[in-house]
Design an enzyme around this catalytic site. Structure first.
Site, short mmCIF file in Angstrom:
data_model
loop_
_atom_site.label_atom_id
_atom_site.label_comp_id
_atom_site.label_asym_id
_atom_site.label_seq_id
_atom_site.Cartn_x
_atom_site.Cartn_y
_atom_site.Cartn_z
N ILE A 131 -7.17 -0.48 1.54
CA ILE A 131 -7.52 0.66 2.42
C ILE A 131 -6.94 1.93 1.80
CG2 ILE A 131 -7.36 1.62 4.75
CD1 ILE A 131 -6.70 -1.29 5.71
N ARG A 132 -7.80 2.77 1.25
CA ARG A 132 -7.34 3.98 0.54
C ARG A 132 -6.11 3.65 -0.30
NH1 ARG A 132 -6.81 9.32 2.60
NH2 ARG A 132 -7.98 9.74 0.73
N GLU A 154 -0.57 -8.36 5.24
CA GLU A 154 -0.16 -8.41 6.66
C GLU A 154 -1.36 -8.29 7.60
OE1 GLU A 154 0.31 -5.91 4.60
OE2 GLU A 154 0.05 -3.96 5.58
N HIS A 188 -3.06 -5.24 1.62
CA HIS A 188 -2.35 -5.49 2.89
C HIS A 188 -2.42 -6.96 3.31
CE1 HIS A 188 -2.12 -1.20 4.18
NE2 HIS A 188 -3.23 -1.08 3.49
N CYS A 223 0.82 -1.21 0.00
CA CYS A 223 0.00 0.00 0.00
C CYS A 223 0.86 1.27 0.00
CB CYS A 223 -1.01 -0.06 1.13
SG CYS A 223 -2.41 1.04 0.83
N1 GLN Z 1 -3.43 6.38 1.04
C1 GLN Z 1 -2.21 6.09 1.77
C2 GLN Z 1 -1.02 6.86 1.22
O1 GLN Z 1 -1.13 7.57 0.30
C3 GLN Z 1 -1.90 4.60 1.71
C4 GLN Z 1 -2.91 3.85 2.51
C5 GLN Z 1 -2.41 2.58 3.14
O2 GLN Z 1 -1.20 2.31 3.24
N2 GLN Z 1 -3.36 1.83 3.64
O3 GLN Z 1 0.05 6.76 1.75
#
Ligand code: GLN
Length: 199
Positions: A134-135, A176, A174, A78
């Site tokens: 997640i985002r 993890e 993720h 991520c």
């Molecule tokens: N949106 C986050 C970023 O730009 C990453 C999100 C995440 O690691 N779950 O760093």
């Protein structure tokens, strides 16, 4: 064999547990001395702008970027994927990345409606994995030499969400956080070849 998880911000402990479960010993790393002697590095999920800024202010940024370029086996999940991208789309103003992965990565790519979601994905060399987003970013474009290991289809368009280029592995999601350590095992066995694992 020294494996480290960059411990400036993000879900460090979860990566350490996943590596430990694969039989690989791993430590949180945050000093130049620790990073200089590593045989493998994980860049955790978290906030890529914060991790990059902290790496700069602790004088670690060029060291990390240099070690990745020299061939240090590195996995980013991520925010970690964002930090490994040679180029960003929709990055914060002036956002820096360590680079090492010859791709363009779109930050916060899935938009507000599907900010966070889970899905099962076929992952080449691993099997079907539960992917937690997640985002999350996705890989917008890849240059030659980059292998796509998993993709998500959104409105008929396929977006790579797991890629590898030589010593560098990145996932938008993720592993993890799922208790399934097969992606970490892939990192250990495929990128850190020669490491013996307990199972
Ligand atoms: N949106 C986050 C970023 O730009 C990453 C999100 C995440 O690691 N779950 O760093």
């Amino acid at each position: 064999m020294k494996l480290g998880v960059l411990a400036l911000q993000g879900d460090v402990r979860e990566h350490i547990s996943a590596l430990n479960e694969c039989g690989a010993e791993a430590f949180p790393v945050r000093t130049a001395e620790e990073i200089s002697t590593l045989d493998g590095l994980i860049l955790p999920g978290g906030e890529s702008t914060t991790i990059a800024k902290l790496a700069r202010s602790f004088g670690l940024f060029d060291l990390i970027a240099g070690r990745i370029k020299e061939g240090l086996p590195t996995y980013g999940s991520c925010a970690g994927m964002i930090l490994l991208a040679n180029e960003l789309v929709d990055g914060a103003v002036g956002q820096e990345t360590f680079g090492g992965l010859d791709v363009k990565v779109r930050r916060n790519a899935f938009g507000r409606q599907v900010d966070s979601f889970e899905t099962d994905l076929p992952f080449e060399g691993v099997g079907t994995v539960r992917a937690v987003f997640i985002r999350a970013p996705w890989v917008e474009t890849t240059n030659p030499g980059v292998q796509i290991l998993a993709s998500v289809e959104i409105e008929g368009v396929s977006h790579p969400v797991a890629v590898r280029q030589g010593n560098v592995l990145a996932t938008s999601f993720h592993p993890e956080l799922t208790g399934d350590n097969r992606v970490h095992r892939y990192f250990v066995t495929e990128l850190l070849r020669g490491v013996s694992t307990h199972s």
